[in-house]
Design a protein around this motif. Structure first.
Motif, PDB file in Angstrom:
ATOM      1  N   THR A  83     -28.498  30.969 -18.473  1.00 45.34           N
ATOM      2  CA  THR A  83     -28.154  30.484 -17.142  1.00 45.34           C
ATOM      3  C   THR A  83     -29.399  29.897 -16.481  1.00 45.34           C
ATOM      4  N   PRO A  84     -29.403  28.604 -16.158  1.00 45.22           N
ATOM      5  CA  PRO A  84     -30.585  28.007 -15.536  1.00 45.22           C
ATOM      6  C   PRO A  84     -30.825  28.559 -14.138  1.00 45.22           C
ATOM      7  N   GLY A  85     -32.100  28.710 -13.788  1.00 49.68           N
ATOM      8  CA  GLY A  85     -32.458  29.090 -12.431  1.00 49.68           C
ATOM      9  C   GLY A  85     -32.614  30.565 -12.172  1.00 49.68           C
ATOM     10  N   ILE A  86     -32.340  31.428 -13.170  1.00 49.85           N
ATOM     11  CA  ILE A  86     -32.510  32.852 -12.937  1.00 49.85           C
ATOM     12  C   ILE A  86     -33.310  33.471 -14.088  1.00 49.85           C
ATOM     13  N   THR A  87     -34.016  34.533 -13.766  1.00 54.57           N
ATOM     14  CA  THR A  87     -34.731  35.330 -14.759  1.00 54.57           C
ATOM     15  C   THR A  87     -34.156  36.743 -14.707  1.00 54.57           C
ATOM     16  N   VAL A  88     -33.653  37.214 -15.843  1.00 59.82           N
ATOM     17  CA  VAL A  88     -33.090  38.556 -15.936  1.00 59.82           C
ATOM     18  C   VAL A  88     -33.978  39.371 -16.871  1.00 59.82           C
ATOM     19  N   THR A  89     -34.562  40.433 -16.351  1.00 62.49           N
ATOM     20  CA  THR A  89     -35.454  41.277 -17.139  1.00 62.49           C
ATOM     21  C   THR A  89     -34.666  42.396 -17.794  1.00 62.49           C
ATOM     22  N   ASP A  90     -34.613  42.374 -19.115  1.00 60.88           N
ATOM     23  CA  ASP A  90     -33.926  43.420 -19.862  1.00 60.88           C
ATOM     24  C   ASP A  90     -34.887  44.588 -20.059  1.00 60.88           C
ATOM     25  N   GLY A  92     -33.617  47.729 -20.749  1.00 58.27           N
ATOM     26  CA  GLY A  92     -32.879  48.783 -21.417  1.00 58.27           C
ATOM     27  C   GLY A  92     -31.808  49.403 -20.552  1.00 58.27           C
ATOM     28  N   PRO A  93     -31.092  50.398 -21.075  1.00 60.64           N
ATOM     29  CA  PRO A  93     -29.922  50.957 -20.403  1.00 60.64           C
ATOM     30  C   PRO A  93     -30.216  51.945 -19.286  1.00 60.64           C
ATOM     31  N   ARG A  94     -31.485  52.333 -19.087  1.00 56.98           N
ATOM     32  CA  ARG A  94     -31.768  53.371 -18.088  1.00 56.98           C
ATOM     33  C   ARG A  94     -31.506  52.880 -16.662  1.00 56.98           C
ATOM     34  N   GLY A  95     -31.573  51.581 -16.449  1.00 56.53           N
ATOM     35  CA  GLY A  95     -31.252  51.000 -15.157  1.00 56.53           C
ATOM     36  C   GLY A  95     -30.575  49.668 -15.360  1.00 56.53           C
ATOM     37  N   ALA A  96     -29.943  49.156 -14.312  1.00 57.46           N
ATOM     38  CA  ALA A  96     -29.401  47.814 -14.387  1.00 57.46           C
ATOM     39  C   ALA A  96     -30.553  46.820 -14.487  1.00 57.46           C
ATOM     40  N   ALA A  97     -30.255  45.634 -14.963  1.00 59.77           N
ATOM     41  CA  ALA A  97     -31.304  44.635 -15.150  1.00 59.77           C
ATOM     42  C   ALA A  97     -31.886  44.197 -13.805  1.00 59.77           C
ATOM     43  N   THR A  98     -33.135  43.747 -13.835  1.00 61.83           N
ATOM     44  CA  THR A  98     -33.772  43.143 -12.669  1.00 61.83           C
ATOM     45  C   THR A  98     -33.490  41.652 -12.698  1.00 61.83           C
ATOM     46  N   ILE A  99     -32.868  41.131 -11.636  1.00 65.73           N
ATOM     47  CA  ILE A  99     -32.451  39.731 -11.576  1.00 65.73           C
ATOM     48  C   ILE A  99     -33.266  39.030 -10.500  1.00 65.73           C
ATOM     49  N   VAL A 100     -33.905  37.910 -10.863  1.00 65.31           N
ATOM     50  CA  VAL A 100     -34.658  37.100  -9.902  1.00 65.31           C
ATOM     51  C   VAL A 100     -34.090  35.688  -9.934  1.00 65.31           C
ATOM     52  N   MET A 101     -33.603  35.213  -8.801  1.00 63.94           N
ATOM     53  CA  MET A 101     -33.052  33.874  -8.691  1.00 63.94           C
ATOM     54  C   MET A 101     -34.068  32.967  -8.020  1.00 63.94           C
ATOM     55  N   ARG A 102     -34.385  31.861  -8.704  1.00 62.85           N
ATOM     56  CA  ARG A 102     -35.275  30.831  -8.171  1.00 62.85           C
ATOM     57  C   ARG A 102     -36.586  31.391  -7.640  1.00 62.85           C
ATOM     58  N   GLY A 103     -37.068  32.455  -8.279  1.00 59.76           N
ATOM     59  CA  GLY A 103     -38.392  32.975  -7.975  1.00 59.76           C
ATOM     60  C   GLY A 103     -38.500  33.773  -6.712  1.00 59.76           C
ATOM     61  N   LEU A 104     -37.383  34.105  -6.048  1.00 56.48           N
ATOM     62  CA  LEU A 104     -37.451  34.801  -4.764  1.00 56.48           C
ATOM     63  C   LEU A 104     -37.632  36.293  -4.964  1.00 56.48           C
ATOM     64  N   SER A 105     -38.805  36.668  -5.441  1.00 59.85           N
ATOM     65  CA  SER A 105     -39.199  38.065  -5.567  1.00 59.85           C
ATOM     66  C   SER A 105     -40.707  38.146  -5.405  1.00 59.85           C
TER      67      SER A 105
END
Length: 813
Positions: A83-90, A92-105
């Protein structure tokens, strides 16, 4: 049309940039399905009404059911590379993924994921939530980039992700069974997935029931070889700094290691009862998901000599996450004037976790490490309950004017209870040796439960909003839209803490009590309101060429930090609490300018989309920490700018061969200095204008090729996909011990033989077994630091899953 033909058509269509932004009415879904099946203009609902892609002037992308299946995308952790425009950090299963859209973190990266993030909106159908439900029986997963507050209940700062489920079908009985088995490199076990979907008409053409249920087992690949064999007795570091693990005999006497602790065991089910009559549809949904694991998907980077896929934790770190959803969605056609949509839902997520806190206590420097068998852990229970309602009217009267208006209410309650434990410490502290070390501070105390610190927090946030848009078409090819949103929120918190092992704590909390005295409980509250707006215009130069421009504002509500308020004056001993100025934080806002173009060329064999954007971010909600106890909190500070380009294409070279891909360029950086924000082992670090924001890749993209070979009445589909993730900073500007995680390329491939009824696939993910770092907890200034001869092990690197190879099958009936 046969199942095989439909599947082939879906795979040859675009990356489905045409995904709908809203749950479509049943009649619109039918029209969309018919149009797509006939190869006509793809119908979307990005403006809350059915339009063709060339008429939809917003930045949307989607992954349809066929691609979710062929790429084996199980949940949101798999989404980012496609998916263009987002970074999803995998992580593992201990938590939900960290999602960053268009660098807003602006937050530091983490090695355990995130279970909540109000910078984005996540939806299941019409229901806002933040639950990582598995992609079973999902029609498509849609991603909307940029603020979406004038069309949606949630006021999203960065964008929204929506899971669009298949709905109950009252016209026919149908079902699907799916299974997968696979091997994971560097693991001792075999993974498997099994799920089934069943659609049962109860009253033909009126009432139907649909259920989708599955079980996921991943064997894990991270070992914990140095777990203490007997807490409070075994020595976690039996050797010195030069040889921390000691001799083999010392290791055998003190450690009881375990293999593959980052395994995943997930049970998931979603059940819908659907009513469909002329001009009215209603869906009652119950969903439940439970995920268990025993450790983080992270290593400790060889700090005490551990191996490549090993963590040096003293304790296993199990986690159980339970999520439930009950919702009712209704839609009705009100004559020829408008369509009404009403959605109401209750969601609950409960996390039970155990975490190794030995290194946190080392960092606090309370001399606990002078206890030879020093090793601590925390048991925690976090519960998040959310109730929301949304009502929306969408005009259907025709003419040059159209409109959308809605109202939204959301109530979020959060509860956290935590006990920090130091097994054996109470007995040691009360001994003559311990009494001499600690000056009698713990004299005479016996606490067999090891409870050293106990705390609780309770918070509640309520938000109300009204929103809407008005569109005007001076001529059929040109549209102009203006929208607005008024919001208000109120939030409050109550919390308390105590130290049962200290003399002051002991007076109120004799063993076995863990009840916090009311005098040590404090409260805080905050609230705000505001208005954001949007302007959009687009022009269809031809039916296959459209350009659009959008200027929009977005916001994220403020709140209270979930940290116990400090007692004033501060009592002696350990204090893990927030000062008055650390209890609350305010909203942050963005201004988004975007220009985009979509085109279909060569008799629609080539579909492409490109957009350029600039986002200005003010009052950034930043990750900070308390003065007392270095507890993570949120604070406001600084300004930033994010700008970039998103590009997608889908090329149908021949009827059998398709190539598709996407690319994103992102330049996200601070535009204002932020002094003293970052904590380090030696103090604090400043941030400066121009420092790049963490958590997102500057360059990312994916490319895939699919070749379908007819074999009589059946097909053999061959696919290869390569994904690229650029380097990611772990802290703003990589300052204060931050670092740049290396970029990496992943490859996956599959061969699938399909008939009208069943298919079977051979597949491989991460074909070349790439060792990729996806996140970091803590910073390099703490890596390997020594406190009274004890080596700090709190620095952790989350890693991507190694090579997996397997077989899967699917049967539809």
């Amino acid at each position: 049309m046969s199942y095989r033909a439909k599947l082939k058509l879906a795979l040859l269509s675009a990356t489905i940039i045409s995904g709908a932004v809203a749950a479509m009415p049943a009649m619109a879904q039918t029209a969309a399905a018919a149009a797509e099946a006939e190869g006509d203009m793809i119908v979307v609902t990005g403006t809350r009404r059915s339009t063709t892609l060339m008429e939809t002037p917003i930045n949307i992308s989607a992954i349809g059911a066929a691609e979710l299946a062929s790429e084996r995308l199980d949940d949101v952790r798999d989404l980012g590379a496609f998916t263009p425009g987002i970074t999803v950090t995998d992580t593992g299963p201990r938590g939900a993924a960290t999602i960053v859209m268009r660098g807003l973190s602006a937050d530091d990266s983490g090695a355990s994921g995130a279970n909540y993030d109000n910078a984005i909106g996540t939806y299941l159908g019409e229901i806002p939530l933040y639950l990582d439900f598995k992609f079973i029986d999902i029609e498509r997963v849609e991603t909307l980039l940029g603020p979406q507050g004038t069309l949606y209940g949630l006021g999203t700062l960065a964008g929204a992700i929506r899971y669009i489920p298949n709905r109950p079908d009252p016209t026919r009985f149908s079902g699907e069974v799916h299974g997968r088995a696979y091997d994971v490199a560097h693991s001792k076990g075999v993974g498997y997935v099994g799920d089934a979907t069943l659609n049962i008409p109860i009253i033909k053409d009126v009432l139907a029931f649909r259920t989708a249920t599955g079980y996921y087992y991943d064997p894990g690949f991270i070992d914990y070889p140095f777990l203490v064999a007997q807490p409070g007795v075994s020595i976690a570091q039996p050797g010195g700094v030069d040889n921390p693990l000691g001799t083999q005999a010392q290791q055998d006497a003190n450690f009881a290691g375990r293999k593959d602790l980052n395994f995943e065991k997930t049970f998931t089910t979603r059940n819908q009862l659907g009513i469909s009559v002329p001009d009215f549809n209603a869906y009652l949904t119950y969903a439940y998901q439970k995920t268990r694991t025993a450790g983080r998907q992270a290593t400790t980077a060889g700090v005490v000599g551990e191996g490549k896929y090993e963590a040096a934790g003293r304790y296993a770190e199990p986690s159980t996450r339970r999520s439930q959803l009950i919702s009712l969605e209704m839609e009705a056609q009100l004559g020829d004037v408008a369509q009404a949509v009403w959605a109401s839902a209750f969601t609950k997520t409960k996390n039970n976790t155990v975490g190794d806190v030995t290194d946190l206590l080392l960092d606090l420097d309370y001399d606990y490490e002078l206890f030879p068998a020093f090793a601590g852990y925390t048991t925690g229970i976090n519960t998040r309950k959310q109730f929301n309602q949304e009502i929306r009217l969408v005009s259907t009267h025709g003419g040059p004017f159209s409109w959308v208006v809605g109202g939204f209410y959301n109530s979020m309650k959060f509860r956290s209870d935590s006990v920090e434990r130091l097994p054996g410490f109470a007995e040691f502290a009360a001994s003559p040796i311990g009494s001499a070390i600690y000056g009698g501070f713990y004299d005479g105390l016996v606490r067999p439960d090891g409870a050293e610190y106990v705390s609780f927090t309770r918070s509640k946030t309520e938000e109300q909003a009204v929103f809407g848009e008005l569109s005007f078409k001076p001529i059929p090819q040109w549209q102009i839209t203006a929208g607005g949103r008024y919001f208000r929120y109120d939030t409050s918190i109550t919390g308390g803490s105590d130290t049962p092992m200290t003399r002051s704590g002991r007076r109120r909390m004799p063993y076995p009590s863990l009840t916090i005295d009311p005098s040590r409980v404090r409260s805080g509250q905050a609230g705000d309101d505001g208005f954001v707006w949007k302007f959009n215009t687009s022009f269809n130069f031809t039916p296959d060429l459209m350009a659009y421009a959008t200027y929009s504002k977005g916001y994220r509500i403020g709140g209270v930090n979930r940290v116990v308020p400090c007692i004033q004056p501060l009592p002696a001993g350990q204090n893990l609490c927030a000062l008055p100025n650390e209890l609350t934080f305010g909203p942050d806002k963005v201004k988004n300018l975007e220009l985009g173009m979509r085109a279909q060329l060569f008799d629609r064999r080539l579909s492409t989309s490109i957009s350029v954007f600039q986002i200005k971010w003010d009052g950034i909600q930043l990750a900070s920490q308390t003065v007392n106890g270095a507890i993570g909190i949120t604070a406001n500070g600084g300004k930033a700018k994010s700008q970039g380009v998103d590009f997608t294409f889908n090329a149908r070279i021949t009827d059998q061969f398709t190539v598709r891909g996407n690319y994103s360029y992102l330049d996200a950086k601070l535009t204002e200095d932020v002094p003293g924000l970052l904590s380090t082992a030696t103090g604090s670090a400043d941030l400066f204008s121009g420092d790049r924001l963490p958590g997102s890749a500057k360059n990312s993209g994916a490319a895939s090729a699919v070749y379908t070979m007819p074999m009589g009445d059946n097909d053999l589909r061959l696919s290869w996909t390569a994904t690229y993730t650029g380097g990611i900073l772990t802290r703003p500007g990589a300052r204060g011990g931050g670092e740049r995680l290396p970029s990496y390329v992943m490859h996956r491939a599959s061969a699938t033989y399909s008939t009208d009824v069943w298919e079977i696939s051979l597949f491989a993910n991460n074909i070349f077994d790439k060792y990729a770092l996806t996140g970091v907890s803590n910073d390099l200034t703490r890596y390997g630091q020594v406190n009274d001869g004890i080596i700090y092990r709190g620095y952790a690197q989350s890693v991507a899953q190694p090579r997996t190879m397997g077989v899967e099958g699917r049967v539809k009936f």
